[in-house]
Design an enzyme around this catalytic site. Structure first.
Site, PDB file in Angstrom:
ATOM      1  N   TYR A 109      46.139  33.089 -35.321  1.00 19.65           N
ATOM      2  CA  TYR A 109      45.734  33.355 -36.702  1.00 19.65           C
ATOM      3  C   TYR A 109      44.448  32.608 -37.068  1.00 19.65           C
ATOM      4  O   TYR A 109      43.741  33.012 -37.975  1.00 19.65           O
ATOM      5  CB  TYR A 109      46.824  32.887 -37.665  1.00 19.65           C
ATOM      6  CG  TYR A 109      47.925  33.887 -37.931  1.00 19.65           C
ATOM      7  CD1 TYR A 109      48.658  34.434 -36.896  1.00 19.65           C
ATOM      8  CD2 TYR A 109      48.235  34.264 -39.229  1.00 19.65           C
ATOM      9  CE1 TYR A 109      49.684  35.324 -37.136  1.00 19.65           C
ATOM     10  CE2 TYR A 109      49.263  35.164 -39.488  1.00 19.65           C
ATOM     11  CZ  TYR A 109      49.982  35.683 -38.437  1.00 19.65           C
ATOM     12  OH  TYR A 109      50.998  36.562 -38.692  1.00 19.65           O
ATOM     13  N   LYS A 111      54.657  32.447 -23.936  1.00 24.02           N
ATOM     14  CA  LYS A 111      54.449  33.363 -22.816  1.00 24.02           C
ATOM     15  C   LYS A 111      53.747  32.577 -21.709  1.00 24.02           C
ATOM     16  O   LYS A 111      52.582  32.828 -21.385  1.00 24.02           O
ATOM     17  CB  LYS A 111      53.605  34.567 -23.274  1.00 24.02           C
ATOM     18  CG  LYS A 111      54.370  35.567 -24.101  1.00 24.02           C
ATOM     19  CD  LYS A 111      55.368  36.388 -23.287  1.00 24.02           C
ATOM     20  CE  LYS A 111      54.671  37.415 -22.401  1.00 24.02           C
ATOM     21  NZ  LYS A 111      55.656  38.152 -21.567  1.00 24.02           N
ATOM     22  N   ASP A 170      59.104  37.363 -25.296  1.00 24.95           N
ATOM     23  CA  ASP A 170      59.621  38.739 -25.265  1.00 24.95           C
ATOM     24  C   ASP A 170      61.119  38.736 -24.955  1.00 24.95           C
ATOM     25  O   ASP A 170      61.893  39.507 -25.523  1.00 24.95           O
ATOM     26  CB  ASP A 170      58.834  39.620 -24.278  1.00 24.95           C
ATOM     27  CG  ASP A 170      58.732  39.022 -22.879  1.00 24.95           C
ATOM     28  OD1 ASP A 170      59.030  37.830 -22.700  1.00 24.95           O
ATOM     29  OD2 ASP A 170      58.339  39.773 -21.952  1.00 24.95           O
ATOM     30  N   ASP A 175      55.936  34.667 -36.372  1.00 21.36           N
ATOM     31  CA  ASP A 175      55.830  35.731 -37.380  1.00 21.36           C
ATOM     32  C   ASP A 175      56.727  36.903 -36.982  1.00 21.36           C
ATOM     33  O   ASP A 175      57.523  37.403 -37.777  1.00 21.36           O
ATOM     34  CB  ASP A 175      54.367  36.175 -37.479  1.00 21.36           C
ATOM     35  CG  ASP A 175      54.177  37.282 -38.507  1.00 21.36           C
ATOM     36  OD1 ASP A 175      54.737  37.166 -39.605  1.00 21.36           O
ATOM     37  OD2 ASP A 175      53.470  38.268 -38.196  1.00 21.36           O
ATOM     38  N   ASP A 225      60.726  38.095 -38.509  1.00 24.50           N
ATOM     39  CA  ASP A 225      61.058  39.393 -39.118  1.00 24.50           C
ATOM     40  C   ASP A 225      62.268  40.003 -38.408  1.00 24.50           C
ATOM     41  O   ASP A 225      63.152  40.582 -39.031  1.00 24.50           O
ATOM     42  CB  ASP A 225      59.875  40.376 -39.002  1.00 24.50           C
ATOM     43  CG  ASP A 225      59.007  40.379 -40.250  1.00 24.50           C
ATOM     44  OD1 ASP A 225      58.939  39.322 -40.900  1.00 24.50           O
ATOM     45  OD2 ASP A 225      58.398  41.421 -40.563  1.00 24.50           O
TER      46      ASP A 225
HETATM   47  C1  IPM Z   1      54.475  36.258 -43.175  1.00 26.77           C
HETATM   48  C2  IPM Z   1      53.523  37.381 -43.427  1.00 26.77           C
HETATM   49  C3  IPM Z   1      52.106  36.829 -43.399  1.00 26.77           C
HETATM   50  C4  IPM Z   1      51.826  36.344 -41.987  1.00 26.77           C
HETATM   51  C5  IPM Z   1      51.020  37.784 -43.904  1.00 26.77           C
HETATM   52  C6  IPM Z   1      51.311  38.349 -45.277  1.00 26.77           C
HETATM   53  C7  IPM Z   1      49.667  37.144 -43.874  1.00 26.77           C
HETATM   54  O1  IPM Z   1      53.724  38.394 -42.509  1.00 26.77           O
HETATM   55  O2  IPM Z   1      54.433  35.259 -43.905  1.00 26.77           O
HETATM   56  O3  IPM Z   1      55.274  36.367 -42.247  1.00 26.77           O
HETATM   57  O4  IPM Z   1      51.481  37.132 -41.114  1.00 26.77           O
HETATM   58  O5  IPM Z   1      51.983  35.151 -41.769  1.00 26.77           O
HETATM   59 MG    MG Z   2      55.420  38.128 -41.253  1.00 27.64          MG
END
Ligand code: IPM
Ligand code: MG
Length: 370
Positions: free
Chosen positions: A145, A196, A231, A255, A259
């Site tokens: 990032y 990785k 992975d 990230d 999710d």
């Molecule tokens: C998160 C989001 C953010 C990220 C975005 C909105 C920049 O996906 O906080 O997980 O990628 O970190």
């Molecule tokens: Mg995210």
């Protein structure tokens, strides 16, 4: 009566469903002020697309400085289709990335807990997710990032090249590893570190430095440390998520894995997060609390968003930044009671349960605080 110490909370509702879910948090803060003689002062400011529309920038200097002065910052969400075509540096998400970077919030804690009342809301079989309780510790200020060089540049034959750099230093790896180890010590003592290392040098370094910290420090002697390719971790999260306790990952893998872990629990609408920095010289830890979900443009303005992720983010703020563990317990218990009563927002609705709006869910949680 002795007046309680004032705790400054900055609310940044942001875009999409952000303002709808942060509104419910305000009700809870107001309740605590009235009924628990606490003295929260809260201010609300624009961020993200809302700030772009009003001030032509995703975050103004004034709001940025307010975030420095606050005891805790609670953010709703940043971004939406309206601002998708803006130049990269002007997008709403830049505000969030600036706060993370400038406040040096290197540690992102993302719990994934499957509430017993919601086992059936998950798309995964109940026996795989029931009782699930994992914490993802995501590095938040380094890696792909943030690495340099970055950009899009023209190359020969009218083509272009996109560049992002993935790099980590020993210090960056070990300070996030400490957060994961310290957390694990309060839980099951188990940490699974993901990278990785089969294809990336930075992954090899990550694995070596995580291991080196454990080997070097006596206080981490009892940590049951595992290394796993990222992975494979994604696959194991679906296959047997309860093998995990604390998952440690870099910015990008964290990230994605967070999710995925979130969806195991039934809905992104349930999961809070805390982003924490190092202690400053006064012993204060900078922090930002936000739901893991985004701005959800598809359901914005309909009063159907689930406010629980943001309400539980307030609870994390009470615990980690405001020294109010008892109040955090009370708030988490209130959320549990409302779920026990069968109230559900649309995202977690299942047969036989009662569908409620965002505002009704907030009101019901406030009512259970008593
Ligand atoms: C998160 C989001 C953010 C990220 C975005 C909105 C920049 O996906 O906080 O997980 O990628 O970190
Ligand atoms: Mg995210």
């Amino acid at each position: 009566m002795v007046k309680a110490k004032t705790r400054k909370i900055l609310l940044l509702p942001g875009d999409g469903i952000g303002p709808e879910v942060v509104r419910e948090v305000k009700k809870i803060i107001t309740w605590f002020n009235k009924n628990k003689s606490l003295d929260f002062s809260f201010t609300e400011e624009l961020i993200g697309g809302a700030s772009i529309d009003a001030n032509k920038t995703p975050i103004t200097d004034e709001v940025f400085f307010k975030s420095l002065e606050s005891d805790a910052v609670i953010l709703g969400a940043c971004g939406g289709p309206k601002w998708d075509n803006l130049e990269f540096s002007k997008k709403p998400e830049r505000a969030l990335l600036k706060l993370r970077k400038e406040l040096k919030l290197f540690a992102n804690l993302r719990p994934a807990i499957c509430f017993k009342q919601l086992v059936d809301s998950s798309t995964i079989k109940p026996e795989i997710v029931s009782g699930l309780d994992i914490k993802i510790v995501r590095e938040l200020t380094g890696g792909r990032y943030c690495g340099e060089p970055r950009g899009i540049e023209p190359i020969e034959n009218n083509q272009r090249k996109g560049i992002n750099t993935h790099s980590y230093t020993t210090e960056e790896i070990q300070r996030i590893t400490r957060v994961a180890f310290d957390l694990a010590k309060k839980r099951k003592n188990k940490v699974t570190s993901c990278e990785k290392s089969n294809v990336m040098e930075a992954g090899v370094l990550w694995r070596e430095e995580v291991q080196a910290l454990k080997d070097k420090e006596k206080e981490y002697e009892k940590i049951d440390l595992h290394h796993m390719l990222a992975d494979n971790c994604a696959m194991q999260l679906l296959k047997n998520p309860k093998q995990f306790d604390v998952i440690l990952a870099d910015n990008l893998f964290g990230d994605m894995l967070s999710d995925e872990a979130a969806m195991l629990t039934g809905s992104l609408g349930l999961l809070p997060s805390a982003s924490l920095g190092a202690k400053d010289k006064n012993g204060k830890i900078r922090s930002l609390y936000e739901p893991v979900h985004g701005s959800a443009p598809d359901i914005t303005g309909k009063n159907i968003a689930n406010p629980i992720a943001t309400i539980l983010s307030l609870s994390m703020a009470l615990r980690y930044s405001l020294d109010l563990d008892k109040e955090a317990d009370l708030l988490e218990a209130a959320v549990q009671k409302v779920l026990d009563d069968g109230l559900r927002t649309k995202d977690i609705l299942s047969p036989g349960k009662k569908e409620v709006s965002t505002t009704d869910m907030g009101d019901a949680i406030v009512a259970k605080l008593k």
